[in-house]
Design a protein around this motif. Structure first.
Motif, PDB file in Angstrom:
ATOM      1  N   GLU A  32     -18.536  18.053  -5.674  1.00 41.00           N
ATOM      2  CA  GLU A  32     -19.815  17.474  -5.245  1.00 41.00           C
ATOM      3  C   GLU A  32     -20.804  18.504  -4.697  1.00 41.00           C
ATOM      4  N   LEU A  33     -20.427  19.764  -4.743  1.00 43.47           N
ATOM      5  CA  LEU A  33     -21.376  20.811  -4.333  1.00 43.47           C
ATOM      6  C   LEU A  33     -22.149  21.267  -5.569  1.00 43.47           C
ATOM      7  N   PRO A  34     -23.453  21.499  -5.440  1.00 42.64           N
ATOM      8  CA  PRO A  34     -24.210  21.947  -6.608  1.00 42.64           C
ATOM      9  C   PRO A  34     -23.735  23.318  -7.088  1.00 42.64           C
ATOM     10  N   ALA A  35     -23.681  23.481  -8.394  1.00 46.46           N
ATOM     11  CA  ALA A  35     -23.210  24.747  -8.980  1.00 46.46           C
ATOM     12  C   ALA A  35     -24.031  25.066 -10.226  1.00 46.46           C
ATOM     13  N   ASP A  36     -24.025  26.335 -10.604  1.00 50.37           N
ATOM     14  CA  ASP A  36     -24.718  26.766 -11.824  1.00 50.37           C
ATOM     15  C   ASP A  36     -23.673  27.185 -12.844  1.00 50.37           C
ATOM     16  N   PHE A  37     -23.760  26.586 -14.031  1.00 52.07           N
ATOM     17  CA  PHE A  37     -22.858  26.980 -15.116  1.00 52.07           C
ATOM     18  C   PHE A  37     -23.674  27.753 -16.151  1.00 52.07           C
ATOM     19  N   TYR A  38     -23.217  28.940 -16.497  1.00 51.60           N
ATOM     20  CA  TYR A  38     -23.901  29.778 -17.480  1.00 51.60           C
ATOM     21  C   TYR A  38     -23.068  29.815 -18.751  1.00 51.60           C
ATOM     22  N   GLN A  39     -23.584  29.169 -19.769  1.00 51.91           N
ATOM     23  CA  GLN A  39     -22.880  29.085 -21.051  1.00 51.91           C
ATOM     24  C   GLN A  39     -23.312  30.260 -21.930  1.00 51.91           C
ATOM     25  N   ALA A  40     -22.341  31.106 -22.309  1.00 54.81           N
ATOM     26  CA  ALA A  40     -22.662  32.255 -23.172  1.00 54.81           C
ATOM     27  C   ALA A  40     -22.984  31.772 -24.585  1.00 54.81           C
ATOM     28  N   SER A  41     -23.781  32.561 -25.282  1.00 53.67           N
ATOM     29  CA  SER A  41     -24.209  32.147 -26.626  1.00 53.67           C
ATOM     30  C   SER A  41     -23.120  32.356 -27.678  1.00 53.67           C
ATOM     31  N   ASP A  42     -22.111  33.154 -27.391  1.00 54.53           N
ATOM     32  CA  ASP A  42     -21.016  33.311 -28.356  1.00 54.53           C
ATOM     33  C   ASP A  42     -19.669  33.190 -27.652  1.00 54.53           C
ATOM     34  N   ALA A  53     -19.868  31.624 -17.094  1.00 57.38           N
ATOM     35  CA  ALA A  53     -19.782  31.861 -15.643  1.00 57.38           C
ATOM     36  C   ALA A  53     -20.118  30.591 -14.872  1.00 57.38           C
ATOM     37  N   LEU A  54     -19.477  30.446 -13.739  1.00 60.08           N
ATOM     38  CA  LEU A  54     -19.748  29.320 -12.846  1.00 60.08           C
ATOM     39  C   LEU A  54     -19.973  29.892 -11.446  1.00 60.08           C
ATOM     40  N   VAL A  55     -21.104  29.542 -10.843  1.00 63.67           N
ATOM     41  CA  VAL A  55     -21.434  30.072  -9.510  1.00 63.67           C
ATOM     42  C   VAL A  55     -21.751  28.903  -8.580  1.00 63.67           C
ATOM     43  N   TRP A  56     -21.202  28.928  -7.401  1.00 59.67           N
ATOM     44  CA  TRP A  56     -21.516  27.889  -6.420  1.00 59.67           C
ATOM     45  C   TRP A  56     -21.380  28.442  -5.003  1.00 59.67           C
ATOM     46  N   LEU A  57     -21.946  27.697  -4.052  1.00 56.24           N
ATOM     47  CA  LEU A  57     -21.878  28.105  -2.644  1.00 56.24           C
ATOM     48  C   LEU A  57     -20.946  27.167  -1.892  1.00 56.24           C
ATOM     49  N   SER A  58     -20.431  27.654  -0.785  1.00 53.14           N
ATOM     50  CA  SER A  58     -19.592  26.798   0.064  1.00 53.14           C
ATOM     51  C   SER A  58     -20.467  25.730   0.720  1.00 53.14           C
ATOM     52  N   GLU A  59     -19.829  24.735   1.301  1.00 53.02           N
ATOM     53  CA  GLU A  59     -20.568  23.636   1.923  1.00 53.02           C
ATOM     54  C   GLU A  59     -21.519  24.137   3.007  1.00 53.02           C
ATOM     55  N   THR A  60     -21.077  25.147   3.749  1.00 51.11           N
ATOM     56  CA  THR A  60     -21.909  25.681   4.821  1.00 51.11           C
ATOM     57  C   THR A  60     -22.953  26.668   4.298  1.00 51.11           C
ATOM     58  N   VAL A 117     -20.385  32.631  -1.312  1.00 48.69           N
ATOM     59  CA  VAL A 117     -20.711  32.424  -2.721  1.00 48.69           C
ATOM     60  C   VAL A 117     -19.444  32.656  -3.539  1.00 48.69           C
ATOM     61  N   PHE A 118     -19.294  31.874  -4.607  1.00 45.53           N
ATOM     62  CA  PHE A 118     -18.131  31.990  -5.483  1.00 45.53           C
ATOM     63  C   PHE A 118     -18.606  32.131  -6.917  1.00 45.53           C
ATOM     64  N   CYS A 119     -17.863  32.902  -7.685  1.00 43.29           N
ATOM     65  CA  CYS A 119     -18.214  33.078  -9.093  1.00 43.29           C
ATOM     66  C   CYS A 119     -16.934  33.201  -9.914  1.00 43.29           C
ATOM     67  N   ILE A 120     -16.846  32.390 -10.956  1.00 45.30           N
ATOM     68  CA  ILE A 120     -15.718  32.503 -11.894  1.00 45.30           C
ATOM     69  C   ILE A 120     -16.308  32.830 -13.258  1.00 45.30           C
ATOM     70  N   THR A 121     -15.770  33.831 -13.910  1.00 45.83           N
ATOM     71  CA  THR A 121     -16.194  34.125 -15.276  1.00 45.83           C
ATOM     72  C   THR A 121     -14.971  34.147 -16.171  1.00 45.83           C
ATOM     73  N   ALA A 122     -15.120  33.540 -17.339  1.00 44.35           N
ATOM     74  CA  ALA A 122     -14.019  33.499 -18.313  1.00 44.35           C
ATOM     75  C   ALA A 122     -14.558  32.879 -19.598  1.00 44.35           C
ATOM     76  N   PRO A 123     -13.929  33.190 -20.729  1.00 47.87           N
ATOM     77  CA  PRO A 123     -14.351  32.549 -21.987  1.00 47.87           C
ATOM     78  C   PRO A 123     -13.696  31.182 -22.135  1.00 47.87           C
ATOM     79  N   GLU A 173     -16.623  24.653 -19.779  1.00 46.93           N
ATOM     80  CA  GLU A 173     -17.231  24.238 -18.505  1.00 46.93           C
ATOM     81  C   GLU A 173     -16.227  23.450 -17.661  1.00 46.93           C
ATOM     82  N   GLN A 174     -15.545  22.504 -18.306  1.00 52.12           N
ATOM     83  CA  GLN A 174     -14.604  21.659 -17.570  1.00 52.12           C
ATOM     84  C   GLN A 174     -13.458  22.469 -16.972  1.00 52.12           C
ATOM     85  N   THR A 175     -12.968  23.457 -17.740  1.00 49.90           N
ATOM     86  CA  THR A 175     -11.853  24.277 -17.244  1.00 49.90           C
ATOM     87  C   THR A 175     -12.308  25.134 -16.071  1.00 49.90           C
ATOM     88  N   LEU A 176     -13.499  25.697 -16.192  1.00 50.71           N
ATOM     89  CA  LEU A 176     -14.005  26.520 -15.075  1.00 50.71           C
ATOM     90  C   LEU A 176     -14.200  25.668 -13.824  1.00 50.71           C
TER      91      LEU A 176
END
Lengths: 172, 224
Positions: free
Chosen positions: B175-185, B191-198, B202-208, B211-214
């Motif tokens: 339920e925290l807002p996050a940004d998902f960056y979908q690569a073109s290939d 990448a998925l970036v989001w902030l903690s509740e407070t 900042v958190f960032c996960i990158t992987a091929p 979206e659902q898995t990230l």
């Protein structure tokens, strides 16, 4: 998949632009304020000058050295004169002539140097940027924020004016 | 007749005359306005990020996200240091920067996060923990990697994300807002970036991975 991830830690390393900023901002302000006689306008001119310096930062090898100082002072003067022209809002004022720049006195014997220093500020800046700092007309156009065509004309007019002055100097 | 050599020599001398006419730079003390300092901070930040972007683009390997650490841009503006205390997202043409500015909470810095769930077959391959934050790389037998970065608000830390070949989308992580960056290939990491509740981490996960898995990995992130 080729993937790499890293943490870069550079707590002490300052960017080239920041070194220039910290070293020369006071001097640049002095130059701009001596033309504009208004502190807020002078700060605006310096801000514009740094935007142009940032855009052309790759041309600067050594951020703190006499050549860089001369270069940033030239840009500061140029941006201050631009602002001066905008502030007076006088459409009939010739763009390149008669706008006051940095004041100086030359007591040397090189007639061509004396002629360069007698040029209107905008012409002098063009000559310095082209023949001392080594910028192309295209690069000077980007620095001055004018079109390539306008920069070419300015370059030609600066050289013509310099030739006239030099001719007179030789005749006298 | 004025030759180029004459012109160059005279121009150098003219430049020297102008420099000699100016006061020493040490004598040119001026107290710049906060408005000016603020504008200059943005110019300096932009230049720093442009340099990082060019560096990463020149690198032989593909880089999605890095954590930049340093007090460089605020060194020139001590007033801004007190004024900011947040992660701020700044979007540029080809990259996104999540920047933290403010005094770090030293207590919080002692804690680190890590995903509690990963897709099957991934094991930790690299770990790096510093005051700025932590990052982990997980790898499977096929050599595919997942990276996880977290930073808990170290002064002037920035998460730098290349985004010129990606499409950004707003999603949620617990339920925290996050940004998902979908690569073109498919070969490039998402990448998925989001902030903690407070808002101080900042958190960032990158992987091929999808979206659902990230998001699933993100929702498993726990304090160590």
């Amino acid at each position: 998949m080729i993937f790499y991830l890293s943490i870069i830690e550079t707590p002490e390393e300052k960017s080239k632009l920041e070194q220039i900023y910290l070293e020369y901002r006071g001097l640049m302000f002095h130059v701009a304020n001596s033309i504009l006689h208004n502190e807020q306008d002078a700060e605006d001119a310096i801000h514009q000058a740094f935007i142009k310096i940032a855009e052309n930062i790759q041309k600067i090898d050594e951020p703190v050295c006499p050549k860089t100082q001369g270069y940033v002072v030239t840009i500061a003067e140029n941006k201050a004169i631009d602002l001066y022209r905008r502030r007076i809002k006088h459409p009939m004022v010739e763009m390149d002539d008669e706008v006051p720049g940095i004041s100086f006195v030359y007591e040397g014997e090189n007639a061509l140097t004396a002629c360069i220093l007698k040029l209107p500020a905008r012409y002098r800046e063009m000559i310095l940027l082209r023949y001392h700092y080594g910028y192309s007309v295209k690069e000077v156009a980007a620095i001055m924020g004018i079109s390539f065509s306008a920069a070419s004309k300015l370059d030609q007019r600066a050289k013509n004016k310099l030739k006239d002055l030099y001719k007179k100097e030789e005749q006298s | 007749m004025i030759t180029d050599t004459m012109l160059s020599t005279a121009a150098a001398e003219a430049d020297q005359v102008i420099q000699n006419s100016l006061p020493a730079k040490e004598e040119c003390d001026h107290h710049f306005s906060p408005h000016f300092e603020g504008k200059m901070r943005r110019v300096l930040l932009k230049e720093r990020h442009r340099a990082v972007y060019q560096f990463l683009r020149r690198a032989a390997c593909f880089v999605t996200a890095i954590l930049l650490v340093g007090s460089v841009w605020l060194a020139v503006d001590t007033e801004a240091r007190a004024a900011f205390f947040a992660w701020v997202k700044e979007r540029y043409e080809t990259y996104v920067v999540y920047r933290f500015a403010g005094e770090a909470d030293k207590q919080a810095n002692a804690m680190h996060y890590e995903p509690a769930w990963l897709p099957e077959g991934y094991e930790k391959a690299k770990e790096s923990i510093s005051e700025a934050g932590a990052f982990y790389v997980y790898q499977n037998k096929e050599g595919e990697m997942i990276s996880f970065i977290c930073s808990e608000g170290t002064d002037a830390t920035a998460l730098f994300l290349i985004s010129d070949d990606t499409t950004a989308k707003k999603v949620s992580v617990d339920e925290l807002p996050a940004d998902f960056y979908q690569a073109s290939d498919e070969e490039t990491s998402n990448a998925l970036v989001w902030l903690s509740e407070t808002g101080d981490s900042v958190f960032c996960i990158t992987a091929p991975l999808s979206e659902q898995t990230l998001i699933q990995i993100a929702e498993s992130v726990k304090k160590e």
